[in-house]
Design a protein around this motif. Structure first.
Motif, PDB file in Angstrom:
ATOM      1  N   ARG A  53      13.171 -31.730 -11.993  1.00  0.00           N
ATOM      2  CA  ARG A  53      12.427 -31.860 -13.244  1.00  0.00           C
ATOM      3  C   ARG A  53      12.678 -30.676 -14.182  1.00  0.00           C
ATOM      4  O   ARG A  53      13.051 -30.844 -15.344  1.00  0.00           O
ATOM      5  CB  ARG A  53      10.929 -31.972 -12.935  1.00  0.00           C
ATOM      6  CG  ARG A  53      10.548 -33.218 -12.158  1.00  0.00           C
ATOM      7  CD  ARG A  53       9.088 -33.173 -11.732  1.00  0.00           C
ATOM      8  NE  ARG A  53       8.671 -34.320 -10.946  1.00  0.00           N
ATOM      9  CZ  ARG A  53       8.115 -35.423 -11.436  1.00  0.00           C
ATOM     10  NH1 ARG A  53       7.907 -35.531 -12.740  1.00  0.00           N
ATOM     11  NH2 ARG A  53       7.751 -36.406 -10.644  1.00  0.00           N
ATOM     12  N   GLY A  54      12.441 -29.472 -13.670  1.00  0.00           N
ATOM     13  CA  GLY A  54      12.618 -28.295 -14.513  1.00  0.00           C
ATOM     14  C   GLY A  54      14.066 -28.083 -14.923  1.00  0.00           C
ATOM     15  O   GLY A  54      14.352 -27.706 -16.065  1.00  0.00           O
ATOM     16  N   ALA A  55      14.993 -28.321 -13.985  1.00  0.00           N
ATOM     17  CA  ALA A  55      16.413 -28.152 -14.300  1.00  0.00           C
ATOM     18  C   ALA A  55      16.836 -29.115 -15.400  1.00  0.00           C
ATOM     19  O   ALA A  55      17.562 -28.745 -16.338  1.00  0.00           O
ATOM     20  CB  ALA A  55      17.255 -28.360 -13.047  1.00  0.00           C
ATOM     21  N   THR A  56      16.383 -30.360 -15.311  1.00  0.00           N
ATOM     22  CA  THR A  56      16.742 -31.355 -16.321  1.00  0.00           C
ATOM     23  C   THR A  56      16.138 -31.017 -17.674  1.00  0.00           C
ATOM     24  O   THR A  56      16.806 -31.117 -18.717  1.00  0.00           O
ATOM     25  CB  THR A  56      16.280 -32.753 -15.873  1.00  0.00           C
ATOM     26  OG1 THR A  56      16.881 -33.062 -14.614  1.00  0.00           O
ATOM     27  CG2 THR A  56      16.665 -33.812 -16.878  1.00  0.00           C
ATOM     28  N   ALA A  57      14.876 -30.609 -17.672  1.00  0.00           N
ATOM     29  CA  ALA A  57      14.232 -30.236 -18.937  1.00  0.00           C
ATOM     30  C   ALA A  57      15.000 -29.111 -19.617  1.00  0.00           C
ATOM     31  O   ALA A  57      15.242 -29.144 -20.839  1.00  0.00           O
ATOM     32  CB  ALA A  57      12.784 -29.827 -18.690  1.00  0.00           C
ATOM     33  N   LYS A  58      15.408 -28.112 -18.841  1.00  0.00           N
ATOM     34  CA  LYS A  58      16.127 -26.984 -19.425  1.00  0.00           C
ATOM     35  C   LYS A  58      17.502 -27.411 -19.929  1.00  0.00           C
ATOM     36  O   LYS A  58      17.901 -27.055 -21.055  1.00  0.00           O
ATOM     37  CB  LYS A  58      16.267 -25.864 -18.390  1.00  0.00           C
ATOM     38  CG  LYS A  58      16.917 -24.597 -18.949  1.00  0.00           C
ATOM     39  CD  LYS A  58      16.073 -23.968 -20.037  1.00  0.00           C
ATOM     40  CE  LYS A  58      16.683 -22.651 -20.519  1.00  0.00           C
ATOM     41  NZ  LYS A  58      15.852 -22.026 -21.570  1.00  0.00           N
ATOM     42  N   LEU A  59      18.234 -28.168 -19.119  1.00  0.00           N
ATOM     43  CA  LEU A  59      19.575 -28.588 -19.536  1.00  0.00           C
ATOM     44  C   LEU A  59      19.522 -29.413 -20.822  1.00  0.00           C
ATOM     45  O   LEU A  59      20.362 -29.246 -21.712  1.00  0.00           O
ATOM     46  CB  LEU A  59      20.232 -29.395 -18.418  1.00  0.00           C
ATOM     47  CG  LEU A  59      20.698 -28.595 -17.197  1.00  0.00           C
ATOM     48  CD1 LEU A  59      21.005 -29.530 -16.032  1.00  0.00           C
ATOM     49  CD2 LEU A  59      21.918 -27.746 -17.537  1.00  0.00           C
ATOM     50  N   HIS A 142      16.753 -20.213 -15.255  1.00  0.00           N
ATOM     51  CA  HIS A 142      15.963 -19.473 -14.259  1.00  0.00           C
ATOM     52  C   HIS A 142      15.103 -20.443 -13.461  1.00  0.00           C
ATOM     53  O   HIS A 142      14.576 -21.407 -14.014  1.00  0.00           O
ATOM     54  CB  HIS A 142      15.071 -18.441 -14.961  1.00  0.00           C
ATOM     55  CG  HIS A 142      14.565 -17.366 -14.064  1.00  0.00           C
ATOM     56  ND1 HIS A 142      13.524 -17.587 -13.176  1.00  0.00           N
ATOM     57  CD2 HIS A 142      14.960 -16.080 -13.882  1.00  0.00           C
ATOM     58  CE1 HIS A 142      13.295 -16.470 -12.513  1.00  0.00           C
ATOM     59  NE2 HIS A 142      14.144 -15.537 -12.910  1.00  0.00           N
ATOM     60  N   PRO A 143      14.931 -20.204 -12.149  1.00  0.00           N
ATOM     61  CA  PRO A 143      14.137 -21.140 -11.345  1.00  0.00           C
ATOM     62  C   PRO A 143      12.660 -21.179 -11.694  1.00  0.00           C
ATOM     63  O   PRO A 143      11.991 -22.168 -11.391  1.00  0.00           O
ATOM     64  CB  PRO A 143      14.354 -20.650  -9.908  1.00  0.00           C
ATOM     65  CG  PRO A 143      14.789 -19.227 -10.037  1.00  0.00           C
ATOM     66  CD  PRO A 143      15.546 -19.147 -11.321  1.00  0.00           C
ATOM     67  N   PHE A 144      12.132 -20.121 -12.327  1.00  0.00           N
ATOM     68  CA  PHE A 144      10.696 -20.156 -12.629  1.00  0.00           C
ATOM     69  C   PHE A 144      10.292 -19.340 -13.847  1.00  0.00           C
ATOM     70  O   PHE A 144       9.244 -19.601 -14.421  1.00  0.00           O
ATOM     71  CB  PHE A 144       9.868 -19.701 -11.417  1.00  0.00           C
ATOM     72  CG  PHE A 144      10.263 -18.356 -10.843  1.00  0.00           C
ATOM     73  CD1 PHE A 144       9.750 -17.189 -11.359  1.00  0.00           C
ATOM     74  CD2 PHE A 144      11.147 -18.278  -9.783  1.00  0.00           C
ATOM     75  CE1 PHE A 144      10.104 -15.945 -10.828  1.00  0.00           C
ATOM     76  CE2 PHE A 144      11.506 -17.053  -9.230  1.00  0.00           C
ATOM     77  CZ  PHE A 144      10.991 -15.884  -9.759  1.00  0.00           C
ATOM     78  N   ASP A 145      11.083 -18.371 -14.278  1.00  0.00           N
ATOM     79  CA  ASP A 145      10.677 -17.519 -15.396  1.00  0.00           C
ATOM     80  C   ASP A 145      11.174 -18.096 -16.716  1.00  0.00           C
ATOM     81  O   ASP A 145      11.959 -17.483 -17.423  1.00  0.00           O
ATOM     82  CB  ASP A 145      11.205 -16.093 -15.191  1.00  0.00           C
ATOM     83  CG  ASP A 145      10.585 -15.106 -16.178  1.00  0.00           C
ATOM     84  OD1 ASP A 145       9.508 -15.411 -16.720  1.00  0.00           O
ATOM     85  OD2 ASP A 145      11.194 -14.037 -16.399  1.00  0.00           O
ATOM     86  N   ASP A 146      10.715 -19.292 -17.030  1.00  0.00           N
ATOM     87  CA  ASP A 146      11.176 -19.989 -18.225  1.00  0.00           C
ATOM     88  C   ASP A 146      10.124 -21.031 -18.593  1.00  0.00           C
ATOM     89  O   ASP A 146       9.804 -21.890 -17.778  1.00  0.00           O
ATOM     90  CB  ASP A 146      12.522 -20.670 -17.939  1.00  0.00           C
ATOM     91  CG  ASP A 146      13.148 -21.273 -19.179  1.00  0.00           C
ATOM     92  OD1 ASP A 146      12.453 -22.041 -19.883  1.00  0.00           O
ATOM     93  OD2 ASP A 146      14.328 -20.991 -19.455  1.00  0.00           O
ATOM     94  N   PRO A 147       9.584 -20.984 -19.807  1.00  0.00           N
ATOM     95  CA  PRO A 147       8.528 -21.927 -20.172  1.00  0.00           C
ATOM     96  C   PRO A 147       8.985 -23.380 -20.162  1.00  0.00           C
ATOM     97  O   PRO A 147       8.189 -24.276 -19.864  1.00  0.00           O
ATOM     98  CB  PRO A 147       8.103 -21.473 -21.573  1.00  0.00           C
ATOM     99  CG  PRO A 147       9.206 -20.602 -22.068  1.00  0.00           C
ATOM    100  CD  PRO A 147       9.834 -19.990 -20.871  1.00  0.00           C
ATOM    101  N   VAL A 148      10.266 -23.630 -20.470  1.00  0.00           N
ATOM    102  CA  VAL A 148      10.764 -25.009 -20.457  1.00  0.00           C
ATOM    103  C   VAL A 148      10.832 -25.530 -19.022  1.00  0.00           C
ATOM    104  O   VAL A 148      10.459 -26.676 -18.737  1.00  0.00           O
ATOM    105  CB  VAL A 148      12.144 -25.100 -21.139  1.00  0.00           C
ATOM    106  CG1 VAL A 148      12.714 -26.509 -21.021  1.00  0.00           C
ATOM    107  CG2 VAL A 148      12.048 -24.690 -22.596  1.00  0.00           C
ATOM    108  N   VAL A 149      11.295 -24.694 -18.106  1.00  0.00           N
ATOM    109  CA  VAL A 149      11.344 -25.076 -16.690  1.00  0.00           C
ATOM    110  C   VAL A 149       9.934 -25.316 -16.154  1.00  0.00           C
ATOM    111  O   VAL A 149       9.674 -26.308 -15.456  1.00  0.00           O
ATOM    112  CB  VAL A 149      12.078 -23.997 -15.867  1.00  0.00           C
ATOM    113  CG1 VAL A 149      11.945 -24.275 -14.367  1.00  0.00           C
ATOM    114  CG2 VAL A 149      13.560 -23.937 -16.265  1.00  0.00           C
TER     115      VAL A 149
END
Length: 319
Positions: A53-59, A142-149
């Motif tokens: 989920r987070g990886a896709t949102a960021k990409l 980043h695996p967690f330090d990112d508001p989009v992730v």
């Protein structure tokens, strides 16, 4: 702080790319724990964990220039798998930095997805290398330090609020804190009466130690649960947990492995110890809150081999 509008926007962004995972009552776990249990089965997500989920949102949020530069991530397993697979789907070149202690299966899955793998001697050196690669021009996911992730991971909580009624307490595993930050933000916005609890394993206590110290700090990592073994949390995840989470519980590796065995026997699902630790934590939560609790479990991932479970079962005398 991540708001519900950020999480709703992430949900719209990733729809069609990730699975809306089942939210199901578990009669087996309810009988085991003596209280109603509902499980959010993120182990059925693409790539075997919530990390897609987070990886896709960021990409999907990157500019053309950022995509063209290629992306880089640091991972103990699940984030790397998620980024590699989702980047391949979106035709973005990916590099994943992993410690040699990462599960061989996870390293193999990252390579099979077409990403470049860089191995280091530990998670601390992995974070150092990924910082250098970012400085050299790669786009960091980043695996967690990112508001989009975090907003992407928060879609787990958004779906939980829509698909489960009457929960009093939701328990979430913590590595760097991105999942619990997003889930807690969603739950507090939609179901403010629900208590959110975190759980870590001994030797992967980045958030509980940060809470004790009043802010993020480096921690020694020794847990077998590599998918929870962040060398520190971030200020962003710390701020969310300190504001929104009831308490962070810490359980031994042995109990996390026992929890995976109990998930298999009583819930009929195959979980990694990062999810197995939810069950010993749930027992502690029930001791604290007393009668009337209705437990929600975010079953974060299932990326573990039967050989690993068998080895840990023997090591801890759980056979």
């Amino acid at each position: 702080m991540i708001g519900i509008s950020d999480i709703e926007a992430a949900a719209r962004l990733i729809a069609g790319h990730v699975v809306r995972t089942p939210t199901v009552p578990s009669p087996g776990l309810s009988a085991l724990l003596g209280a109603p249990v509902t499980a959010k089965l993120e182990l059925l997500q693409r790539t075997g964990s919530f990390k897609a989920r987070g990886a896709t949102a960021k990409l999907l949020s990157l500019s053309e220039a950022e995509r063209a530069a290629g992306v880089v991530a640091v991972s103990g397993g699940n984030h790397g798998i998620a980024l590699a697979v989702m980047a391949a789907d979106l035709h973005v070149k990916a590099t994943v930095v992993m410690p040699r202690t990462a599960p061989a299966r996870s390293i193999g899955l990252v390579e099979a997805a077409g990403a470049s793998v860089r191995l280091t001697d530990g998670m601390g050196s992995a974070f150092e290398l990924v910082t250098r690669l970012r400085d050299e021009g790669l786009t960091l996911v980043h695996p967690f330090d990112d508001p989009v992730v975090i907003a992407g991971q928060g879609t787990v909580g958004l779906e939980f609020t829509e698909d489960a009624e009457g929960l009093t307490d939701v328990i979430v595993s913590i590595g760097g804190g991105g999942l619990i930050a997003g889930v807690a933000a969603a739950l507090r916005a939609r179901r403010p009466d629900v208590r959110v609890w975190g759980v870590e394993t001994e030797g992967a206590q980045a958030m509980s130690e940060a809470l004790g110290a009043g802010g993020p700090l480096p921690v020694a990592v020794s847990s077998i649960v590599t998918t929870l073994s962040a060398p520190s949390v971030s200020q962003l995840t710390y701020d969310h947990v300190s504001a929104l989470v009831e308490e962070v519980l810490v359980v031994p590796d042995r109990e996390a492995v026992r929890g995976s065995l109990e998930f298999a026997e009583h819930a009929k699902v195959w979980t990694e110890p990062a999810a197995g630790c939810l069950l010993p934590a749930a027992r502690r939560v029930l001791e604290r809150v007393g009668d009337g609790a209705r437990i929600g479990l975010v079953v974060c991932g299932g990326n573990v081999t039967h050989q690993e479970i068998a080895e840990w079962t023997e090591r801890f005398g759980l056979g």
